[in-house]
Design a protein around this motif. Structure first.
Motif, mmCIF file in Angstrom:
data_model
loop_
_atom_site.group_PDB
_atom_site.id
_atom_site.type_symbol
_atom_site.label_atom_id
_atom_site.label_comp_id
_atom_site.label_asym_id
_atom_site.label_seq_id
_atom_site.Cartn_x
_atom_site.Cartn_y
_atom_site.Cartn_z
ATOM 1 N N GLY A 73 -11.170 72.378 -21.118
ATOM 2 C CA GLY A 73 -11.221 72.085 -19.789
ATOM 3 C C GLY A 73 -10.878 73.500 -19.017
ATOM 4 N N SER A 74 -11.134 73.639 -17.711
ATOM 5 C CA SER A 74 -10.997 74.847 -16.826
ATOM 6 C C SER A 74 -9.501 74.670 -16.342
ATOM 7 N N GLY A 75 -8.869 75.929 -15.995
ATOM 8 C CA GLY A 75 -7.713 75.773 -15.168
ATOM 9 C C GLY A 75 -6.599 76.108 -16.020
ATOM 10 N N ALA A 76 -5.343 75.913 -15.786
ATOM 11 C CA ALA A 76 -4.126 76.285 -16.341
ATOM 12 C C ALA A 76 -3.531 75.316 -17.499
ATOM 13 N N ASP A 95 -18.907 79.249 -11.515
ATOM 14 C CA ASP A 95 -19.444 78.998 -10.257
ATOM 15 C C ASP A 95 -18.164 78.267 -9.482
ATOM 16 N N GLY A 96 -16.950 78.239 -10.007
ATOM 17 C CA GLY A 96 -15.697 77.616 -9.427
ATOM 18 C C GLY A 96 -15.549 76.105 -9.597
ATOM 19 N N SER A 97 -16.463 75.792 -10.374
ATOM 20 C CA SER A 97 -16.308 74.229 -10.644
ATOM 21 C C SER A 97 -14.961 73.927 -11.759
ATOM 22 N N LYS A 98 -14.905 72.636 -11.469
ATOM 23 C CA LYS A 98 -13.649 72.137 -12.213
ATOM 24 C C LYS A 98 -14.621 71.322 -13.524
ATOM 25 N N VAL A 99 -14.107 71.910 -14.825
ATOM 26 C CA VAL A 99 -14.449 71.287 -15.914
ATOM 27 C C VAL A 99 -13.388 70.364 -16.736
ATOM 28 N N ILE A 101 -19.313 84.801 -24.222
ATOM 29 C CA ILE A 101 -19.923 83.565 -23.455
ATOM 30 C C ILE A 101 -19.830 82.123 -24.031
ATOM 31 N N ALA A 102 -20.284 82.059 -25.589
ATOM 32 C CA ALA A 102 -20.146 80.886 -26.470
ATOM 33 C C ALA A 102 -18.904 80.420 -26.581
ATOM 34 N N ASN A 103 -17.696 81.493 -26.761
ATOM 35 C CA ASN A 103 -16.412 81.255 -27.149
ATOM 36 C C ASN A 103 -15.766 80.472 -25.904
ATOM 37 N N HIS A 104 -16.112 81.137 -24.703
ATOM 38 C CA HIS A 104 -15.622 80.533 -23.224
ATOM 39 C C HIS A 104 -16.264 79.273 -23.316
ATOM 40 N N PHE A 105 -17.503 78.932 -23.571
ATOM 41 C CA PHE A 105 -18.090 77.614 -23.479
ATOM 42 C C PHE A 105 -17.436 76.620 -24.315
ATOM 43 N N PHE A 106 -16.998 76.985 -25.509
ATOM 44 C CA PHE A 106 -16.157 76.114 -26.275
ATOM 45 C C PHE A 106 -15.171 75.880 -25.928
ATOM 46 N N GLU A 116 -22.743 69.733 -20.628
ATOM 47 C CA GLU A 116 -23.664 70.504 -19.671
ATOM 48 C C GLU A 116 -22.939 70.971 -18.519
ATOM 49 N N SER A 117 -21.417 70.312 -18.238
ATOM 50 C CA SER A 117 -20.533 70.950 -17.219
ATOM 51 C C SER A 117 -20.087 72.273 -17.805
ATOM 52 N N ALA A 118 -19.547 72.472 -19.176
ATOM 53 C CA ALA A 118 -19.177 73.553 -19.691
ATOM 54 C C ALA A 118 -20.046 74.912 -19.741
#
Length: 544
Positions: free
Chosen positions: A462-465, A479-483, A451-456, A535-537
């Motif tokens: 950021g998200s995506g490729a 939640d499918g949001s873009k970070v 969970i924290a690794n993914h957050f970091f 907050e977004s991450a």
């Protein structure tokens, strides 16, 4: 007397490493250090304290503990003991305390007082908000009974062998619920894979009920296809050279020679050239261990302004060639040392740069937040070592082994060429958690760390490729949001600030979110893109 002269020497080597199933994997990397990131604009960055200044701050804080306890409204039987002090560039001081009650240690009673430059208290971070008090400090259960129960727990729950429990110490257990009188028993022996055992078992001193358990030995794994020649700082001795680095707190590397106990023998050599790149040469593993300690020291000092693991300018020690075919490595606070096995068939020493970064970061966590190695705080503990282990690898900037968010990229532990862990999407390893859920505290800490690794990763990149350093990442969100990432340099500083100033022994994922928001606010301002990024991450991993 022959003078002691620190020297830099060139060393060649090539060492592979393997990993045990449940221990933390870490990425490999290489040589020259990177320049420190720019200072934060809001004065919240920690000052790089000299050893004497740090000692002075600790001394002054300890002298005022009675006054501090009174100002916090602590009871007459409660006392504070200074654990660490850090000071920010704007004059804010963060003083970390352990607590005692009637002379007994209070486990889970730690707190951090945040004081402004003028002396006003800005806030307090507490491991527990419960009132620390017990009806009596006289136990109804005999210490021997608690010790025997703890030995049984070690045998049944972790398969420990040759268990040995000395007399337990009486404590107040405050980490969970209402504080109670308890025994803390540290069970010795060895774990199933040969790792030394230091299972801490907390037992209610009046009912005999087991309240908690956690492992005091914190494991890790890694792999290094040794990246050519490296510079090592050594010392001129009476009869040659010693593998001791006086420029980094006196870190020394010792040879256990297959033993599972003792300090080992300091590595010495008639010339200042060490190792030949082959695991059959005992010096090769020592080279990797010394190099890993060197790069980890430099990372914490140059990036975070921290001089040594405890911030006191003192180096740890490294021990190599532990046991026979021992496929693991571990950090042990009791000896303030890193220990490495030689892997399967004694041919794959677990002496890699990222292993050192990961394991020595357990020492940093112990010296600061002291995150309990169980439940959600245990996941955060493991993730902290993954985060800083990877950060050390990126910092080293080895062109042959560039830093990566794929953990254990080179070890091929599963025999399929795949990494051990994936920070962009932890569940790709088949067991780690991508996102928080109510069950996260019941998952092994090496998997809840996802969970924290993914957050970091989200906070950094950021998200995506994305493609970087030859790796392809594709990070989803809960939640499918873009970070949008804020960059790894800033993400590292935020995590370090949160760990050292705001996290406590009982911090869970919700509290970690609060700690990192505070840290980002200190460093970059309340309305900054960095705070919004944090907050977004966290929202991206379902921590809201």
């Amino acid at each position: 007397m022959t003078p002691h002269i620190s020297r830099k020497t060139r060393v060649t080597g090539s060492v592979a490493a393997a990993a045990a199933l449940l221990v933390a994997g870490i990425t490999a990397a290489g040589t020259a250090g990177a320049a420190p990131a720019p200072a934060a604009p809001h004065g919240g960055a920690a000052l790089a304290l000299s050893t004497s200044h740090h000692a002075e701050l600790v001394h002054d804080a300890q002298a005022a503990t009675a006054q501090t306890a009174t100002s916090l409204g602590l009871g007459a039987q409660e006392k504070l003991v200074v654990k660490d002090v850090i000071k920010d560039t704007d004059g804010t001081v963060h003083t970390r305390y352990d607590r005692t009650y009637a002379g007994l240690p209070v486990l889970g009673g730690d707190l951090v007082v945040h004081t402004a430059k003028g002396g006003a208290v800005k806030g307090v971070s507490k491991a527990t908000t419960a009132k620390v008090a017990v009806a009596s400090t006289t136990a109804k259960i005999a210490p021997k009974a608690a010790a025997l129960a703890a030995e049984s727990t070690a045998t049944k729950t972790i398969g420990a062998k040759k268990v040995d429990a000395p007399a337990p110490r009486k404590v107040v257990w405050a980490a969970k619920g209402t504080p109670v009188l308890a025994y803390e028993t540290v069970v010795g022996g060895v774990q199933k894979d040969g790792t030394p055992n230091q299972l801490h078992v907390i037992t209610d001193a009046n009912t005999g009920k087991k309240l908690y358990q956690y492992q005091g030995i914190e494991n890790g794994v890694g792999n290094s296809e040794y990246a050519g020649k490296v510079d090592l700082t050594t010392k001129k001795g009476a009869n040659g050279y010693e593998l001791t680095d006086d420029t980094r707190g006196g870190h020394s590397t010792f040879d256990l020679g297959g033993s599972e106990s003792g300090d080992g023998k300091l590595f010495t050599n008639s010339t200042d050239t060490w190792g030949d790149g082959k695991p059959s040469n005992p010096q090769t593993a020592a080279v990797d261990a010394a190099y890993g300690a060197q790069e980890t020291w430099d990372y914490y000092k140059n990036v975070h302004g921290r001089s040594g693991i405890k911030g006191d300018g003192k180096g740890a020690t490294s021990r190599v060639h532990y046991g026979q075919s021992y496929v693991n490595a571990f950090w042990d606070d009791s000896c303030f040392c890193m220990t490495y096995g030689d892997g399967q068939g004694n041919n794959k020493p677990l002496t890699a740069l990222d292993v050192a970064g990961h394991e020595m970061s357990h020492g940093v966590t112990s010296a600061t937040a002291g995150l309990e190695y169980s439940g959600e705080s245990g996941g955060l503990n493991e993730a902290t070592s993954d985060i800083f282990g990877a950060s050390v690898a990126f910092y080293a900037k080895n062109p042959e082994e560039p830093g990566s968010y794929f953990i254990g990229k080179k070890i091929d532990i599963n025999g399929d060429g795949k990494p051990l862990r994936y920070m962009d999407k932890p569940s790709k390893d088949g067991q780690s958690l991508d996102n928080w859920s109510a069950d996260a505290g019941n998952v092994d800490v090496h998997y809840s760390s996802g969970i924290a690794n993914h957050f970091f990763y989200l906070l950094s990149e950021g998200s995506g490729a994305k493609d970087a350093n030859g790796d392809h990442y594709d990070s989803p969100t809960a939640d499918g949001s873009k970070v949008t990432g804020i960059g790894r340099d800033k993400a590292e500083k935020i995590w370090f600030k949160a760990l050292t100033a705001y996290m406590t022994s009982t911090t869970d994922y919700k509290a970690a979110r609060e700690a990192t928001v505070k840290a980002a606010t200190d460093l970059y301002g309340a309305d900054s893109a960095e705070v919004k990024g944090v907050e977004s991450a966290w929202a991206g991993v379902n921590v809201k």
